[in-house]
Design a protein around this motif. Sequence first.
Motif, PDB file in Angstrom:
ATOM      1  N   UNK A  58       0.136 -42.266 -23.525  1.00  0.00           N
ATOM      2  CA  UNK A  58      -0.353 -42.370 -22.157  1.00  0.00           C
ATOM      3  C   UNK A  58      -0.236 -40.994 -21.483  1.00  0.00           C
ATOM      4  N   UNK A  59      -1.298 -40.583 -20.790  1.00  0.00           N
ATOM      5  CA  UNK A  59      -1.306 -39.303 -20.101  1.00  0.00           C
ATOM      6  C   UNK A  59      -0.625 -39.443 -18.745  1.00  0.00           C
ATOM      7  N   UNK A  60       0.227 -38.481 -18.435  1.00  0.00           N
ATOM      8  CA  UNK A  60       0.893 -38.513 -17.135  1.00  0.00           C
ATOM      9  C   UNK A  60      -0.086 -38.144 -16.032  1.00  0.00           C
ATOM     10  N   UNK A  61       0.103 -38.730 -14.888  1.00  0.00           N
ATOM     11  CA  UNK A  61      -0.746 -38.465 -13.741  1.00  0.00           C
ATOM     12  C   UNK A  61      -0.339 -37.137 -13.091  1.00  0.00           C
ATOM     13  N   UNK A  62      -1.348 -36.354 -12.715  1.00  0.00           N
ATOM     14  CA  UNK A  62      -1.069 -35.086 -12.044  1.00  0.00           C
ATOM     15  C   UNK A  62      -0.546 -35.362 -10.641  1.00  0.00           C
ATOM     16  N   UNK A  63       0.531 -34.695 -10.275  1.00  0.00           N
ATOM     17  CA  UNK A  63       1.104 -34.881  -8.948  1.00  0.00           C
ATOM     18  C   UNK A  63       1.019 -33.618  -8.105  1.00  0.00           C
ATOM     19  N   UNK A  64       0.577 -32.526  -8.720  1.00  0.00           N
ATOM     20  CA  UNK A  64       0.421 -31.262  -8.003  1.00  0.00           C
ATOM     21  C   UNK A  64      -0.907 -30.631  -8.401  1.00  0.00           C
ATOM     22  N   UNK A  65      -1.447 -29.833  -7.478  1.00  0.00           N
ATOM     23  CA  UNK A  65      -2.691 -29.124  -7.777  1.00  0.00           C
ATOM     24  C   UNK A  65      -2.408 -27.967  -8.727  1.00  0.00           C
ATOM     25  N   UNK A  66      -3.418 -27.543  -9.501  1.00  0.00           N
ATOM     26  CA  UNK A  66      -3.233 -26.369 -10.362  1.00  0.00           C
ATOM     27  C   UNK A  66      -2.888 -25.142  -9.522  1.00  0.00           C
ATOM     28  N   UNK A  67      -2.174 -24.192 -10.111  1.00  0.00           N
ATOM     29  CA  UNK A  67      -1.729 -22.997  -9.385  1.00  0.00           C
ATOM     30  C   UNK A  67      -2.890 -22.158  -8.875  1.00  0.00           C
ATOM     31  N   UNK A  68      -4.036 -22.172  -9.568  1.00  0.00           N
ATOM     32  CA  UNK A  68      -5.171 -21.346  -9.152  1.00  0.00           C
ATOM     33  C   UNK A  68      -6.094 -22.065  -8.155  1.00  0.00           C
ATOM     34  N   UNK A  69      -5.682 -23.240  -7.672  1.00  0.00           N
ATOM     35  CA  UNK A  69      -6.488 -24.002  -6.714  1.00  0.00           C
ATOM     36  C   UNK A  69      -6.490 -23.312  -5.349  1.00  0.00           C
ATOM     37  N   UNK A  70      -7.680 -23.164  -4.753  1.00  0.00           N
ATOM     38  CA  UNK A  70      -7.814 -22.590  -3.410  1.00  0.00           C
ATOM     39  C   UNK A  70      -8.440 -23.661  -2.517  1.00  0.00           C
ATOM     40  N   UNK A  71      -7.746 -23.987  -1.436  1.00  0.00           N
ATOM     41  CA  UNK A  71      -8.231 -25.015  -0.516  1.00  0.00           C
ATOM     42  C   UNK A  71      -9.505 -24.526   0.180  1.00  0.00           C
ATOM     43  N   UNK A  72     -10.607 -25.324   0.183  1.00  0.00           N
ATOM     44  CA  UNK A  72     -11.826 -24.933   0.900  1.00  0.00           C
ATOM     45  C   UNK A  72     -11.561 -24.747   2.394  1.00  0.00           C
ATOM     46  N   UNK A  73     -12.332 -23.882   3.023  1.00  0.00           N
ATOM     47  CA  UNK A  73     -12.130 -23.549   4.439  1.00  0.00           C
ATOM     48  C   UNK A  73     -12.310 -24.760   5.356  1.00  0.00           C
ATOM     49  N   UNK A  74     -13.163 -25.721   4.972  1.00  0.00           N
ATOM     50  CA  UNK A  74     -13.432 -26.863   5.860  1.00  0.00           C
ATOM     51  C   UNK A  74     -12.385 -27.968   5.748  1.00  0.00           C
ATOM     52  N   UNK A  75     -11.438 -27.879   4.801  1.00  0.00           N
ATOM     53  CA  UNK A  75     -10.359 -28.860   4.693  1.00  0.00           C
ATOM     54  C   UNK A  75      -9.320 -28.599   5.772  1.00  0.00           C
ATOM     55  N   UNK A  76      -8.757 -29.662   6.315  1.00  0.00           N
ATOM     56  CA  UNK A  76      -7.672 -29.506   7.282  1.00  0.00           C
ATOM     57  C   UNK A  76      -6.504 -30.386   6.849  1.00  0.00           C
ATOM     58  N   UNK A  77      -5.347 -30.134   7.410  1.00  0.00           N
ATOM     59  CA  UNK A  77      -4.165 -30.928   7.093  1.00  0.00           C
ATOM     60  C   UNK A  77      -3.908 -32.005   8.138  1.00  0.00           C
ATOM     61  N   UNK A  78      -4.805 -32.108   9.115  1.00  0.00           N
ATOM     62  CA  UNK A  78      -4.647 -33.107  10.173  1.00  0.00           C
ATOM     63  C   UNK A  78      -5.078 -34.483   9.671  1.00  0.00           C
ATOM     64  N   UNK A  79      -4.443 -35.546  10.172  1.00  0.00           N
ATOM     65  CA  UNK A  79      -4.857 -36.886   9.747  1.00  0.00           C
ATOM     66  C   UNK A  79      -6.245 -37.233  10.284  1.00  0.00           C
TER      67      UNK A  79
END
Length: 55
Positions: free
Chosen positions: A1-22
């Motif tokens: 069974x493959x483990x589920x990823x719980x963190x983004x890859x280190x080279x991941x860059x958040x797109x400019x239009x993403x926000x952390x607000x709910x």
Amino acid sequence: MTERATQRPKDFVKPAHWSSEPAPAPVPPKNEPDPRGLSPTRYGDWEQNGIAIDF
């Protein structure tokens, strides 16, 4: 069974239009009378040329 990823890859860059607000709270629907009769979203049928149709 493959483990589920719980963190983004280190080279991941958040797109400019993403926000952390709910997400905003949904706006309650307006309770306006239907000028043509019964509301199809409430009763589940649409009327077209005198015939009730379902999608």
